[in-house]
Enzyme design. Sequence first.
Site, PDB file in Angstrom:
ATOM      1  CE  LYS A   1      -3.703   1.969   2.896  1.00 30.40           C
ATOM      2  NZ  LYS A   1      -4.546   1.722   4.097  1.00 30.40           N
TER       3      LYS A   1
ATOM      4  CB  SER B   1      -7.127   4.268   3.378  1.00 33.48           C
ATOM      5  OG  SER B   1      -6.426   3.560   4.382  1.00 33.48           O
TER       6      SER B   1
ATOM      7  CB  SER C   1      -8.111   1.563   6.307  1.00 31.08           C
ATOM      8  OG  SER C   1      -8.577   2.865   6.525  1.00 31.08           O
TER       9      SER C   1
END
Length: 483
Positions: A76, A154, A178
């Site tokens: 990520k 996210s 997230s």
Amino acid sequence: MSIARETAGLDATAQAGLVRSGEVTPTELVEAAIERIESLDPTINAVIQRRFERALDEAAGPLPDGPFRGVPILLKDLGTPMAGEPSHLGSELLKRIGNVAKEDSALTTSIREAGFVVLGRTNVPEFGLVCTTEPAAYGPTRNPWDLDRSTGGSSGGAAAAVAAGLVPIAQGTDGGGSIRMPASHCGLLGLKPTRGRISLAPAGDGMEGHTTNGFLTTSVRDAAAALDLAAGYRPGDAFVPPPPAASYAELAGQAPPRLRVGLLDVPEVNGYPVDEEVRAVTRAGAQLIASLGHEVEDAYPQALLDAEYLRRWQELLSPSVSALFEDLERLAGRPVARDEAEEMAWWWRGIGERITATQHRHNQDWRDDFTRRVASWWAGGFDLLVSPVLPHAAPRLGFFDQPDGLRRSVDILCFTPQFNTTGQPAMSVPLGATATGLPLGLHVVAAHGREDLLLQLAAQLEQAAPWADRRPPLHATAERMSA
């Protein structure tokens, strides 16, 4: 059939097994993943930074002989820096100035020592501050199940990449849901470990202890093995949860004891309605758990529905965003202009700048009291709590851009951030779907340090209601779009 297609449906454990048996080489696995990314990612926009040449060089070299030797993975663009690689955090400003990481995180090191080959980085909302992955810096990531829908945030790029079969596993972070929210939207298993289980070294947690590293996977065995490789204390870590009785891979293979499980099934949370389809999936999940021999009852910590929670949570975390803006200005060497950050970031910054040191201290006291009120429910004899992950399925892209989008991005957090506040482990299990086929996860929460119970129950659910063969219709969709 090409290796790219043959391996697209295999989890990380299976792909590692092919390498160990000599049936494929690490280079072939990496080439296959690159082929899938180049073919499918233009449709979903999950992979925003690519290091394909370096990955191929690493795959052909002396990889560490770890449990995932040769298996491709994506990191990520938030939370796992890699020295010399871009680190943009979904920010147009950091992208423009070409920000790069100065050192590896402890988790990045653990991932590489396990033999994984990092292919690149996945898309995130700016600074991870909203429940959808639509940053101005890189554009929206599209849900493989419905290209007009959000992947959540996210870790939205990570979830889309795994759901589409680009890679079998991807790293994520969870500061308010997230990992779990994108897992629910994209039909994956998403485990948020106990606070401190995976070290954040060499950095600290700038979000008041709410941020936890983890992974998005298609199988329980991958989730357990990934937690094994990632877990562990690093000198200076502020939080050190109790160690498991054995490896998580071993524990996940054991049947759990008869569990006492509470069910949180309510029509609304502080005025935000919970869709009936979501409630139906939650009840069906509870019934399935009961059919496996566990005791399920309508019960939950009353503190979870505290009307004061979201306000306190915003006030507690927002000074971290204000501090982030100061870091941005140091990197840029000048003040950040209004158009150099998105409205969500400015909104959070504004809240943080209004919080005095005294208010912040009172909010920390409130957090500690809230944590004790929630944790006492588990201490009272319950093992797990079951609830929805979110009050509705994946919304359409642009859902948070509407006039009330800023407020909505917080109000939607009915069930997940509470357990970032308490530090408890929680997971989203892909057990249901809407009538139109959008995935819906079941949220399961354990007491502090009890990831073993989550993995054991997830393994039972995986066997009773297998999800491995459920695939989004991305291949056909991509063909139609390119025709």
